[in-house]
Scaffold this active site. Structure first.
Site, PDB file in Angstrom:
ATOM      1  N   VAL A 118       0.843  -1.203   0.000  1.00  0.00           N
ATOM      2  CA  VAL A 118       0.000   0.000   0.000  1.00  0.00           C
ATOM      3  C   VAL A 118       0.880   1.255   0.000  1.00  0.00           C
ATOM      4  O   VAL A 118       0.667   2.184  -0.796  1.00  0.00           O
ATOM      5  CB  VAL A 118      -0.960   0.012   1.214  1.00  0.00           C
TER       6      VAL A 118
ATOM      7  N   ASP B 266      10.960   2.507   6.537  1.00  0.00           N
ATOM      8  CA  ASP B 266      10.595   1.087   6.592  1.00  0.00           C
ATOM      9  C   ASP B 266      11.879   0.308   6.804  1.00  0.00           C
ATOM     10  O   ASP B 266      12.724   0.242   5.910  1.00  0.00           O
ATOM     11  CB  ASP B 266       9.899   0.659   5.282  1.00  0.00           C
TER      12      ASP B 266
ATOM     13  N   ALA C 107      -3.896   2.340   8.036  1.00  0.00           N
ATOM     14  CA  ALA C 107      -3.274   1.046   8.379  1.00  0.00           C
ATOM     15  C   ALA C 107      -4.044   0.369   9.517  1.00  0.00           C
ATOM     16  O   ALA C 107      -5.022  -0.344   9.271  1.00  0.00           O
ATOM     17  CB  ALA C 107      -1.813   1.253   8.739  1.00  0.00           C
ATOM     18  N   ARG C 108      -3.668   0.661  10.728  1.00  0.00           N
ATOM     19  CA  ARG C 108      -4.359   0.104  11.897  1.00  0.00           C
ATOM     20  C   ARG C 108      -4.393   1.149  12.998  1.00  0.00           C
ATOM     21  O   ARG C 108      -3.380   1.807  13.278  1.00  0.00           O
ATOM     22  CB  ARG C 108      -3.633  -1.147  12.411  1.00  0.00           C
TER      23      ARG C 108
ATOM     24  N   GLU D  56     -13.020  -0.720  17.103  1.00  0.00           N
ATOM     25  CA  GLU D  56     -13.925  -0.470  15.974  1.00  0.00           C
ATOM     26  C   GLU D  56     -15.254  -1.159  16.212  1.00  0.00           C
ATOM     27  O   GLU D  56     -15.259  -2.358  16.508  1.00  0.00           O
ATOM     28  CB  GLU D  56     -13.283  -0.959  14.676  1.00  0.00           C
TER      29      GLU D  56
ATOM     30  N   HIS E 197     -13.391   2.487   8.456  1.00  0.00           N
ATOM     31  CA  HIS E 197     -12.569   1.387   7.933  1.00  0.00           C
ATOM     32  C   HIS E 197     -12.995   1.019   6.496  1.00  0.00           C
ATOM     33  O   HIS E 197     -13.397  -0.118   6.217  1.00  0.00           O
ATOM     34  CB  HIS E 197     -12.647   0.160   8.853  1.00  0.00           C
ATOM     35  N   LEU E 198     -12.875   2.016   5.625  1.00  0.00           N
ATOM     36  CA  LEU E 198     -13.343   1.833   4.244  1.00  0.00           C
ATOM     37  C   LEU E 198     -12.214   1.577   3.256  1.00  0.00           C
ATOM     38  O   LEU E 198     -12.458   1.478   2.055  1.00  0.00           O
ATOM     39  CB  LEU E 198     -14.103   3.091   3.790  1.00  0.00           C
ATOM     40  N   GLY E 199     -10.979   1.483   3.763  1.00  0.00           N
ATOM     41  CA  GLY E 199      -9.827   1.386   2.863  1.00  0.00           C
ATOM     42  C   GLY E 199      -9.984   0.331   1.776  1.00  0.00           C
ATOM     43  O   GLY E 199      -9.647   0.568   0.614  1.00  0.00           O
ATOM     44  N   ALA E 200     -10.503  -0.829   2.147  1.00  0.00           N
ATOM     45  CA  ALA E 200     -10.577  -1.930   1.173  1.00  0.00           C
ATOM     46  C   ALA E 200     -11.942  -1.988   0.506  1.00  0.00           C
ATOM     47  O   ALA E 200     -12.209  -2.887  -0.287  1.00  0.00           O
ATOM     48  CB  ALA E 200     -10.306  -3.246   1.884  1.00  0.00           C
TER      49      ALA E 200
HETATM   50  N1  LIG Z   1      -7.860   0.401   5.986  1.00  0.00           N
HETATM   51  C1  LIG Z   1      -7.999  -0.655   5.259  1.00  0.00           C
HETATM   52  O1  LIG Z   1      -9.096  -1.049   4.881  1.00  0.00           O
HETATM   53  C2  LIG Z   1      -6.797  -1.418   4.859  1.00  0.00           C
HETATM   54  C3  LIG Z   1      -5.719  -1.454   5.682  1.00  0.00           C
HETATM   55  N2  LIG Z   1      -4.616  -2.155   5.328  1.00  0.00           N
HETATM   56  C4  LIG Z   1      -3.494  -2.121   6.262  1.00  0.00           C
HETATM   57  O2  LIG Z   1      -2.430  -1.420   5.651  1.00  0.00           O
HETATM   58  C5  LIG Z   1      -1.204  -1.892   6.172  1.00  0.00           C
HETATM   59  C6  LIG Z   1      -0.248  -2.160   5.041  1.00  0.00           C
HETATM   60  O3  LIG Z   1      -0.749  -3.163   4.189  1.00  0.00           O
HETATM   61  P1  LIG Z   1       0.186  -3.740   3.015  1.00  0.00           P
HETATM   62  O4  LIG Z   1       0.925  -2.629   2.383  1.00  0.00           O
HETATM   63  O5  LIG Z   1      -0.660  -4.586   2.183  1.00  0.00           O
HETATM   64  O6  LIG Z   1       1.182  -4.626   3.851  1.00  0.00           O
HETATM   65  P2  LIG Z   1       2.676  -4.956   3.486  1.00  0.00           P
HETATM   66  O7  LIG Z   1       3.067  -6.087   4.333  1.00  0.00           O
HETATM   67  O8  LIG Z   1       2.858  -5.075   2.024  1.00  0.00           O
HETATM   68  O9  LIG Z   1       3.491  -3.669   3.970  1.00  0.00           O
HETATM   69  C7  LIG Z   1       3.749  -3.365   5.293  1.00  0.00           C
HETATM   70  C8  LIG Z   1       5.129  -2.727   5.340  1.00  0.00           C
HETATM   71  O10 LIG Z   1       5.331  -2.249   6.665  1.00  0.00           O
HETATM   72  C9  LIG Z   1       6.697  -2.447   6.941  1.00  0.00           C
HETATM   73  N3  LIG Z   1       6.967  -2.395   8.363  1.00  0.00           N
HETATM   74  C10 LIG Z   1       6.907  -3.392   9.268  1.00  0.00           C
HETATM   75  N4  LIG Z   1       7.264  -2.929  10.479  1.00  0.00           N
HETATM   76  C11 LIG Z   1       7.518  -1.613  10.334  1.00  0.00           C
HETATM   77  C12 LIG Z   1       7.943  -0.592  11.219  1.00  0.00           C
HETATM   78  N5  LIG Z   1       8.138  -0.847  12.514  1.00  0.00           N
HETATM   79  N6  LIG Z   1       8.107   0.634  10.713  1.00  0.00           N
HETATM   80  C13 LIG Z   1       7.900   0.895   9.421  1.00  0.00           C
HETATM   81  N7  LIG Z   1       7.529  -0.030   8.525  1.00  0.00           N
HETATM   82  C14 LIG Z   1       7.336  -1.279   8.984  1.00  0.00           C
HETATM   83  C15 LIG Z   1       7.022  -3.779   6.320  1.00  0.00           C
HETATM   84  O11 LIG Z   1       8.409  -3.900   6.096  1.00  0.00           O
HETATM   85  C16 LIG Z   1       6.245  -3.697   5.024  1.00  0.00           C
HETATM   86  O12 LIG Z   1       7.055  -3.205   3.980  1.00  0.00           O
HETATM   87  C17 LIG Z   1      -1.560  -3.096   7.022  1.00  0.00           C
HETATM   88  O13 LIG Z   1      -1.648  -2.686   8.360  1.00  0.00           O
HETATM   89  C18 LIG Z   1      -2.918  -3.485   6.544  1.00  0.00           C
HETATM   90  O14 LIG Z   1      -3.620  -4.174   7.519  1.00  0.00           O
HETATM   91  C19 LIG Z   1      -4.511  -2.801   4.138  1.00  0.00           C
HETATM   92  C20 LIG Z   1      -5.569  -2.810   3.285  1.00  0.00           C
HETATM   93  C21 LIG Z   1      -6.803  -2.141   3.579  1.00  0.00           C
HETATM   94  O1  LIG Z   2      -7.102  -5.784   4.452  1.00  0.00           O
HETATM   95  C1  LIG Z   2      -7.016  -5.109   5.480  1.00  0.00           C
HETATM   96  O2  LIG Z   2      -6.023  -5.111   6.221  1.00  0.00           O
HETATM   97  C2  LIG Z   2      -8.118  -4.270   5.880  1.00  0.00           C
HETATM   98  O3  LIG Z   2      -7.991  -3.556   6.836  1.00  0.00           O
HETATM   99  C3  LIG Z   2      -9.392  -4.369   5.180  1.00  0.00           C
HETATM  100  O4  LIG Z   2     -10.340  -4.698   6.141  1.00  0.00           O
HETATM  101  P1  LIG Z   2     -11.788  -5.197   5.727  1.00  0.00           P
HETATM  102  O5  LIG Z   2     -11.613  -6.471   4.986  1.00  0.00           O
HETATM  103  O6  LIG Z   2     -12.373  -4.135   4.870  1.00  0.00           O
HETATM  104  O7  LIG Z   2     -12.521  -5.370   7.018  1.00  0.00           O
END
Ligand SMILES: NC(=O)C1=CN([C@@H]2O[C@H](COP(=O)(O)OP(=O)(O)OC[C@H]3O[C@@H](n4cnc5c(N)ncnc54)[C@H](O)[C@@H]3O)[C@@H](O)[C@H]2O)C=CC1
Ligand SMILES: O=C(O)C(=O)COP(=O)(O)O
EC number: 1.1.1.95
Length: 621
Positions: free
Chosen positions: A229, A248, A308-309, A338, A357-360
């Site tokens: 992301v 990162d 993110a979270r 949440e 929590h609409l990211g996805a």
């Molecule tokens: N709001 C939403 O609906 C969504 C939220 N997310 C969240 O977004 C976040 C990222 O997702 P992705 O990019 O797919 O995951 P990813 O695993 O591809 O990327 C996460 C990155 O964070 C890095 N990382 C780990 N520890 C770290 C630290 N202490 N400091 C800085 N960087 C660090 C990792 O090296 C990795 O490159 C996750 O928390 C995921 O749950 C993802 C999709 C939808």
């Molecule tokens: O994929 C993620 O990490 C998300 O946060 C998406 O969450 P959701 O499936 O929309 O409840």
């Protein structure tokens, strides 16, 4: 607690073997190999190790199936039950329906969830369901896979899943762009006060000067977490003319450089940025990493985006930072709790923009995620190793295909070795020696170790052992498994030349299996794709590991094969292999006899009664 391998335990196991052969359907239902349960006509694919293991089991089962009408049984096989506990895209649900019985029950209470998992083989969730230890406990071992239809797995207790041998898979790629787009949407709308201005107009006001925004072009954006992301956000922010930096600790610098992004330290990122966008996972290391101390290092007037979270921010500290003006604005899609409480000062803060929590949540992402997770869950239930496994080793298909026969060998050696152990001390210390022409880095032994562990533990306990929980269960049972590699000069074309399993500090039910070093020791090889037992204690033998095995230690003299063969023949026990190994001619020898059927007690006693036979043991493979 050490594993007890006492005679009584083994006798109990043996008595199971002498009971009438179960019907194929029953074997399938109780099989530890999911594919055996859910795929009536299993085909062996070269790239699937668990299927290979299953195929071996099926070969045995086919022998047994001659006792029953297995076709009828196959037709009545139950389909796996899949509980979908949160809204999943239709395409994914349809895919699952082709494969199993799907129960879409949303918004279950924790109690109802626990009731349902006890009747489910797989559970699919998004971020809204907490899959806690209690859920795994309630499943009583039935739950084999948890599928997280998205990326973050912080709502699944991975440790508990592993302890219960439940595979966790996620769908890590299909919602990346949606999350990145939402991050950009929040960034831009926050900078231009879109949400606040919208609310103001709807309240009958017209406040043009109040909602003067800030420009993005030329501003510095710090991306915290340069993963999937984060990278997509960087790409888009570059297009908006922003200067992008990132922190990162694990991201490759060249990937960042290729996008014109500089990787910097945490402090440098947060102290120089005008905007900070969070894209790291929630882990113990990232929990509340944005707190009073780190906010105090930020540039006054910084703007924060979190897709993110919620847990990576100390929300109370953020309220303080907003009140003091250190943080000018925040745009948040995720929260510690949440849904957040209505009274939350953070949510109500006038400088905060929030989304639930609409990211996805785009149509496209949800369809993609649903298909991705449905395929992963169905694959896992069929016994395939998942490419998106979160709590099990991901092993490349070509490695799997190559290791397949060695995996069967590993389990059988473990199974044999433990049956040779006796005495009250229990099995505690196991050493596995791999002889291989390959370099250390070229041989991944995790699968082999897991299967040896499975072979050792399952005959003497009621634990269900698989690739997910093998190391955990071994540790829990007090088993210390050490591995050693010996480089041999054979063809590196084959990954392993031989595998030796040694159990030390135990007595043996068959003294001939104890090597000079005092440990029970057996060794096997793969010959023409078939696992063979090649060494018992100090005696070299060569018998294919199929069916059952009788090991006899006797005086090395003529006529022994004939005598034992005759006894077995009289009882209609078919001998599949026979091999004699000796250390010194006319002294002692070991006879390894492969038998298709299990000889009855009387027959075994007659073998034991042959005067030159000093000891013998019957082993189930
Ligand atoms: N709001 C939403 O609906 C969504 C939220 N997310 C969240 O977004 C976040 C990222 O997702 P992705 O990019 O797919 O995951 P990813 O695993 O591809 O990327 C996460 C990155 O964070 C890095 N990382 C780990 N520890 C770290 C630290 N202490 N400091 C800085 N960087 C660090 C990792 O090296 C990795 O490159 C996750 O928390 C995921 O749950 C993802 C999709 C939808
Ligand atoms: O994929 C993620 O990490 C998300 O946060 C998406 O969450 P959701 O499936 O929309 O409840």
């Amino acid at each position: 607690m050490a594993l007890s391998s006492s005679c009584s335990t083994l006798k109990a196991v043996n008595s199971r073997w002498t009971s009438p052969a179960p019907k194929l359907a029953a074997i399938r239902r109780h099989s530890l190999l999911p594919e055996l349960r859910y795929t009536p006509n299993v085909k062996l694919t070269a790239t699937n190790v668990l299927r290979t293991v299953e195929q071996t089991t099926l070969t045995e089962d086919r022998n047994l199936s001659t006792y029953g009408s297995d076709q009828d049984d196959q037709d009545s096989l139950p389909k796996p039950r899949i509980l979908v506990a949160e809204k999943l895209g239709e395409a994914g649900v349809n895919l699952l329906k082709d494969f199993g019985d799907v129960d879409c029950s949303y918004e279950l209470s924790p109690e109802d969830l626990k009731k349902k998992v006890a009747e489910s083989d797989a559970l699919i969730v998004r971020s809204g369901t907490k899959v806690t230890r209690e859920v795994f406990e309630a499943a009583k071992g039935r739950l084999k896979v948890v599928g997280r239809a998205g990326v973050g797995i912080d709502n699944v207790d991975l440790q508990a899943a592993t302890e219960y041998g439940c595979l966790v898979v996620n769908a890590p790629t299909a919602n990346t762009v949606a999350a990145a787009e939402h991050g950009i949407a929040l960034l831009a709308s926050m900078a231009r006060n879109v949400a606040q201005a919208d609310a103001s107009i709807k309240a009958g006001k017209w406040e043009r000067s109040k909602y003067v925004g800030v420009s993005l072009v030329g501003k510095t954006l710090a991306i915290m977490g340069f993963g999937k992301v984060g990278t997509e956000v960087a790409r888009r922010a570059k297009g908006l003319g922003m200067n992008v930096i990132s922190h990162d600790p694990y991201a490759p610098a060249d990937r960042a450089r290729a996008l014109g992004v500089e990787l910097v330290s945490f402090d440098q990122a947060i102290s120089t940025a005008d905007f900070i966008s969070l894209h790291m996972p929630l882990t113990p290391a990232t929990k509340k990493v944005f707190n009073d101390e780190t906010f105090s290092k930020m540039k006054k007037g910084v703007r924060l985006i979190n897709v993110a979270r919620g847990g990576v921010i100390d929300e109370d500290a953020l309220v303080r930072a907003l009140d003091s003006g250190v943080v000018a604005q925040a745009a948040l899609d995720v929260f510690c709790e949440e849904p957040p409480s209505k009274e939350s000062r953070l949510i109500q803060h006038e400088n905060v923009t929030v989304t639930p929590h609409l990211g996805a949540s785009t149509k496209e992402a949800q369809e993609g995620v649903a298909i991705e997770i449905a395929e992963a869950v169905a694959g896992a239930l069929r016994g395939e190793l998942s490419a998106t496994a979160v709590n099990a080793p991901m092993v490349a298909p070509e490695v799997l295909s190559e290791l397949a026969p060695y995996i069967v060998l590993a389990e059988k050696l473990g199974r044999l070795a433990v049956q040779l152990a006796s005495g009250g001390k229990g099995v505690q210390s196991i050493k596995v020696v791999y002889r291989s022409a390959r370099d250390r880095d070229d041989l991944d032994t995790r699968l082999l170790r897991a299967m040896i562990t499975k072979g050792i533990i399952e005959p003497i306990s009621d634990s269900y052992v698989n690739l997910v929980n093998a190391d955990f269960i071994a540790k829990q049972k007090g088993l210390r498994i050490s591995e050693e590699r010996t480089v041999v000069e054979s063809s590196p074309e084959y990954p392993v030349d031989s595998i030796q399993v040694q159990i030390s500090n135990v007595e043996s039910s068959f003294a001939g299996a104890v090597s000079d070093g005092g440990a029970i020791s057996i060794e096997g090889k793969v010959k023409y794709g078939v696992p063979h037992l090649t060494c018992v204690g100090s005696f070299g033998v060569d018998v294919s590991l199929e069916g059952n095995l009788i090991l006899c230690r006797q005086v090395d003299q003529p006529g022994m094969i004939g005598q034992v063969g005759n006894i077995l023949g009289e009882q209609n026990v078919n001998v599949s292999f026979m091999s004699v190994g000796r250390t010194v001619v006319r002294k002692q020898a070991i006879m390894a006899i492969g038998v298709d059927e299990e000889p009855d007690k009387k027959t075994l006693e007659r073998i034991g009664g042959v005067s030159a036979i000093e000891e013998f043991v019957f082993l189930k493979l």
